[in-house]
Design an enzyme around this catalytic site. Structure first.
Site, PDB file in Angstrom:
ATOM      1  N   ARG A 116     -43.382 -15.690  27.543  1.00 48.10           N
ATOM      2  CA  ARG A 116     -43.386 -15.118  26.193  1.00 48.10           C
ATOM      3  C   ARG A 116     -44.508 -14.096  26.078  1.00 48.10           C
ATOM      4  O   ARG A 116     -45.630 -14.346  26.521  1.00 48.10           O
ATOM      5  CB  ARG A 116     -43.636 -16.211  25.152  1.00 48.10           C
ATOM      6  CG  ARG A 116     -42.526 -17.192  24.948  1.00 48.10           C
ATOM      7  CD  ARG A 116     -42.776 -17.988  23.670  1.00 48.10           C
ATOM      8  NE  ARG A 116     -44.129 -18.476  23.553  1.00 48.10           N
ATOM      9  CZ  ARG A 116     -44.542 -19.678  23.933  1.00 48.10           C
ATOM     10  NH1 ARG A 116     -43.685 -20.535  24.453  1.00 48.10           N
ATOM     11  NH2 ARG A 116     -45.788 -20.049  23.781  1.00 48.10           N
TER      12      ARG A 116
ATOM     13  N   TYR B 162     -36.242 -12.027  29.817  1.00 46.65           N
ATOM     14  CA  TYR B 162     -36.599 -13.403  30.161  1.00 46.65           C
ATOM     15  C   TYR B 162     -36.733 -14.314  28.944  1.00 46.65           C
ATOM     16  O   TYR B 162     -37.335 -13.931  27.932  1.00 46.65           O
ATOM     17  CB  TYR B 162     -37.924 -13.413  30.934  1.00 46.65           C
ATOM     18  CG  TYR B 162     -38.366 -14.809  31.319  1.00 46.65           C
ATOM     19  CD1 TYR B 162     -37.720 -15.476  32.351  1.00 46.65           C
ATOM     20  CD2 TYR B 162     -39.377 -15.452  30.637  1.00 46.65           C
ATOM     21  CE1 TYR B 162     -38.095 -16.762  32.699  1.00 46.65           C
ATOM     22  CE2 TYR B 162     -39.760 -16.735  30.977  1.00 46.65           C
ATOM     23  CZ  TYR B 162     -39.113 -17.387  32.005  1.00 46.65           C
ATOM     24  OH  TYR B 162     -39.476 -18.653  32.327  1.00 46.65           O
TER      25      TYR B 162
ATOM     26  N   LYS C  14     -36.223 -19.203  20.164  1.00 47.86           N
ATOM     27  CA  LYS C  14     -37.410 -19.165  19.308  1.00 47.86           C
ATOM     28  C   LYS C  14     -37.265 -18.152  18.173  1.00 47.86           C
ATOM     29  O   LYS C  14     -37.737 -18.383  17.061  1.00 47.86           O
ATOM     30  CB  LYS C  14     -38.657 -18.822  20.129  1.00 47.86           C
ATOM     31  CG  LYS C  14     -38.876 -19.694  21.356  1.00 47.86           C
ATOM     32  CD  LYS C  14     -39.117 -21.144  21.028  1.00 47.86           C
ATOM     33  CE  LYS C  14     -39.595 -21.884  22.273  1.00 47.86           C
ATOM     34  NZ  LYS C  14     -39.735 -23.328  22.070  1.00 47.86           N
TER      35      LYS C  14
ATOM     36  N   HIS D 121     -40.741 -26.701  15.498  1.00 45.52           N
ATOM     37  CA  HIS D 121     -40.802 -26.770  16.961  1.00 45.52           C
ATOM     38  C   HIS D 121     -40.935 -28.243  17.359  1.00 45.52           C
ATOM     39  O   HIS D 121     -42.016 -28.706  17.682  1.00 45.52           O
ATOM     40  CB  HIS D 121     -42.015 -25.949  17.425  1.00 45.52           C
ATOM     41  CG  HIS D 121     -42.084 -25.732  18.897  1.00 45.52           C
ATOM     42  ND1 HIS D 121     -43.279 -25.538  19.554  1.00 45.52           N
ATOM     43  CD2 HIS D 121     -41.123 -25.673  19.849  1.00 45.52           C
ATOM     44  CE1 HIS D 121     -43.053 -25.357  20.828  1.00 45.52           C
ATOM     45  NE2 HIS D 121     -41.757 -25.431  21.040  1.00 45.52           N
TER      46      HIS D 121
ATOM     47  N   SER E 240     -45.475 -25.766  23.716  1.00 39.44           N
ATOM     48  CA  SER E 240     -44.598 -25.580  24.867  1.00 39.44           C
ATOM     49  C   SER E 240     -45.257 -26.105  26.138  1.00 39.44           C
ATOM     50  O   SER E 240     -46.467 -25.968  26.337  1.00 39.44           O
ATOM     51  CB  SER E 240     -44.270 -24.097  25.044  1.00 39.44           C
ATOM     52  OG  SER E 240     -43.519 -23.626  23.948  1.00 39.44           O
TER      53      SER E 240
ATOM     54  N   CYS F 252     -45.859 -29.098  27.055  1.00 38.76           N
ATOM     55  CA  CYS F 252     -46.762 -30.231  26.865  1.00 38.76           C
ATOM     56  C   CYS F 252     -46.013 -31.562  26.885  1.00 38.76           C
ATOM     57  O   CYS F 252     -46.505 -32.555  26.347  1.00 38.76           O
ATOM     58  CB  CYS F 252     -47.532 -30.084  25.555  1.00 38.76           C
ATOM     59  SG  CYS F 252     -48.909 -28.927  25.634  1.00 38.76           S
TER      60      CYS F 252
ATOM     61  N   ASP G 236     -36.507 -29.557  21.713  1.00 43.38           N
ATOM     62  CA  ASP G 236     -37.346 -28.394  21.410  1.00 43.38           C
ATOM     63  C   ASP G 236     -37.401 -28.008  19.938  1.00 43.38           C
ATOM     64  O   ASP G 236     -38.454 -27.615  19.455  1.00 43.38           O
ATOM     65  CB  ASP G 236     -36.851 -27.188  22.217  1.00 43.38           C
ATOM     66  CG  ASP G 236     -37.846 -26.043  22.243  1.00 43.38           C
ATOM     67  OD1 ASP G 236     -39.053 -26.306  22.339  1.00 43.38           O
ATOM     68  OD2 ASP G 236     -37.411 -24.882  22.187  1.00 43.38           O
TER      69      ASP G 236
ATOM     70  N   ARG H 164     -37.993 -22.042  35.038  1.00 44.23           N
ATOM     71  CA  ARG H 164     -37.187 -22.759  34.054  1.00 44.23           C
ATOM     72  C   ARG H 164     -35.839 -23.188  34.608  1.00 44.23           C
ATOM     73  O   ARG H 164     -35.321 -22.623  35.562  1.00 44.23           O
ATOM     74  CB  ARG H 164     -36.944 -21.853  32.844  1.00 44.23           C
ATOM     75  CG  ARG H 164     -38.203 -21.472  32.072  1.00 44.23           C
ATOM     76  CD  ARG H 164     -38.624 -22.568  31.138  1.00 44.23           C
ATOM     77  NE  ARG H 164     -39.882 -22.285  30.459  1.00 44.23           N
ATOM     78  CZ  ARG H 164     -40.245 -22.867  29.318  1.00 44.23           C
ATOM     79  NH1 ARG H 164     -39.438 -23.731  28.737  1.00 44.23           N
ATOM     80  NH2 ARG H 164     -41.406 -22.587  28.772  1.00 44.23           N
TER      81      ARG H 164
END
Length: 576
Positions: free
Chosen positions: A22, A189, A198, A218, A240, A242, A265, A359
């Site tokens: 990001r 990406y 998001k 989130h 993110s 975690c 998520d 990912r």
């Protein structure tokens, strides 16, 4: 994308090394005034752009100039994909439609996994259906979110080198919540380009939720069933990378307990007519971090990605399988590896085989622990909300908020070590209110106030709020808590608290399990006091840091109740 011919039936993409995460510094909210986007966003005199920790602002005029400088001709020679999609289960009053235009096959394929895609979601100017009933027919021309994306590199007929087209020096991801529009240029990406994720599901949806009286957060959503067959649902907010996916797909290490996954998520939540908070997962896929995922850490995820999965920036074996650090699979001596950079690789090389933010993108239907109610249009009833982050010292394993207002304060005070999901380097300890710091869709202070207002609404019965920290370390640097499946022990205490069946002790920061209330049998060497540090100087430092953070980044936009909660904590510490 490069096809991977293997038992995985998947695909592999390697991005340009400049396009791996990001780009928070190039992600903006477009509003008439800077304070509509972020509390302390202050452009220079005459400026049309402002940056702050809690959001970046761009004026509508500046967005028009930026688009004029980037988009003309940017898709020339490329295939344009038109993707009508729905966020949320069909028939849900919370579901919302969108339409994305993109010149990336990778994005088109990934959106097909992450959202519900179909021509029947195409907007129609003649349709009179509302956004809340548009899940089974064409939606009206003004109730969908418009998403425009380009990798920013026209195709001139020549072979592209590198084969991942992008324009990283001019990347821009702009969100205009008022017009329900997202514009993304220059990156192919992840959340930069999968605009239903998001961008729509958090930034634009958060503003929609504010206007319509619900919450877009989130958060993961899980079901937790005890040995007596009693089931509760929990939502959890974590930054993110975690551990959201690991928790959402957890196999409980506590006998007789079972975890089911609704989502890993994002949660859209509203209070029903009975005052219960209900949540849906607006997505229908998983976009998870691959490194560290293994049969030992997340066997459910490993089962989920065995077919129909797109992998990004992982390694490739000579037998056609994927590989990453921590995968936990030994390779035969005759098998060779190629890294995410397309170079020969072997264990011990200085650079990792897979990018740290590599990912997997897999359909939710692949998940063996998927909750039977994951597509219930009404959503699942949330009994508890959990906040958490990576805190190596000082913060106990779990504690409960004294009230909804205190819980909102705990969410505002979240801090966590930075991860590879964004462009931050090293183990910086970053403030991350509500785990939404990169994803706020409007002024973060107003977002906190919206939480307070929603919980105080007449008839609302808000769930209990807790805070967890799986990442506490001892003096040698080792993790104190074993984590993974053993996190079920913490969820069991949380659910027992909700049911009035577990004891707790009041501390200045909240309610911690009383000795013996948290099941520790079978965990050798773990003592209650090691899991629940309560060091007054540590928390006094936390308060000072938090007060400075509020002043610098929220200013006058911080809700009075949040500051009152900080002052109450300071008072309790003085009496400690």
């Amino acid at each position: 994308m490069q096809r991977v011919f293997s038992r995985l039936r998947g695909w592999l993409a390697w991005t340009d090394p400049r396009d791996v995460a990001r780009v928070e510094g190039r992600t903006v909210l477009v509003t008439p005034r800077p304070e509509d986007a972020a509390p302390q966003a202050s452009p220079a005199p005459g400026g049309a752009v402002a940056h702050s920790l809690l959001g970046n602002w761009m004026s509508p005029d500046e967005l028009r100039r930026a688009m004029d400088a980037r988009f003309p001709g940017c898709m020339e020679g490329r295939t344009m994909y038109v993707i009508p999609f729905l966020m949320g289960p069909p028939g849900s009053p919370l579901s919302r439609p969108g339409l994305q235009l993109t010149d990336s096959a990778y994005v088109a394929a990934s959106m097909r996994i992450m959202t519900r895609v179909g021509a029947h979601f195409l907007p129609s100017s003649s349709s009179s259906s509302s956004s809340s009933s548009s899940s089974s027919s064409a939606s009206s021309a003004d109730d969908f979110v418009r998403c425009l994306h380009s990798v920013g590199r026209p195709r001139d007929g020549a072979v592209e080198v590198p084969s991942w087209p992008c324009d990283p020096s001019r990347t821009l991801i702009a969100h205009d919540p008022r017009r329900r529009r997202i514009v993304s240029y220059g990156s192919g990406y992840g959340g930069n380009s999968l605009l239903g994720k998001k961008g729509f599901a958090l930034r634009v949806a958060a503003a929609m939720a504010r206007d319509e009286g619900w919450l877009a957060e989130h958060m993961l959503i899980v079901g937790f069933e005890d040995p007596r067959g009693r089931k509760r649902y929990l939502a959890g907010a974590f930054p993110s990378a975690c551990g959201k996916t690991n928790l959402a797909m957890m196999r409980a290490a506590l006998p007789g307990y079972h975890v089911t996954c609704v989502g890993d998520d994002i949660a859209w939540m509203r209070f029903d007519h009975q005052g219960r908070l209900r949540a849906i997962n607006p997505e229908c896929g998983f976009f998870g971090v691959a490194p560290g995922t293994s049969e030992a850490t997340n066997p459910v995820a490993m089962a989920t990605i065995r077919r129909d999965t797109i992998f990004t920036n992982v390694g490739l074996t000579s037998t056609g399988d994927v590989y990453w650090e921590g995968i936990g699979q030994s390779l035969p001596p005759d098998v060779t590896l190629t890294s995410w950079r397309g170079q020969s690789w072997k264990p011990g090389d200085p650079e990792p085989c897979a990018h740290p933010n590599a990912r997997f993108c897999a359909p939710a239907s692949n998940c063996p622990s998927l909750d039977p109610a994951w597509e219930d249009p009404e959503g699942v009833p949330i009994d508890a909300i959990i906040f958490g982050g990576r805190r190596p010292e000082g913060v106990p394993l779990v504690f409960e908020a004294f009230s909804w207002e205190h819980g909102v304060f705990l969410g505002s005070a979240m801090r966590s070590e930075a991860t590879a999901a964004a462009e931050h380097k090293g183990r910086q300890l970053l403030h991350d209110p509500l785990a939404m710091r990169p994803f706020f869709g409007y002024n973060a202070g107003q977002h906190l106030q919206h939480w307070l207002d929603v919980g105080a609404r007449a008839g609302a019965r808000p769930p209990r709020i807790f805070h967890v920290n799986w990442f506490l370390r001892d003096q040698s640097g080792a993790f104190v808590w074993p984590g993974f499946g053993h996190n079920a022990r913490v969820l069991a205490w949380i659910c027992a608290r909700v049911g009035g069946e577990a004891g707790a002790v009041a501390t200045p920061i909240g309610l911690i399990p009383e000795e013996g209330a948290l099941e520790l049998r079978g965990l050798r060497g773990l003592r209650h006091r090691d899991l629940f540090p309560m060091d007054r100087p540590f928390w006094e430092r936390e308060c000072r840091e938090l007060r400075a953070f509020y002043g610098e980044h929220f200013g006058k936009h911080l809700p009075r109740e949040v500051m009152a909660q900080l002052e109450a904590l300071e008072g309790r510490l003085r009496k400690m």
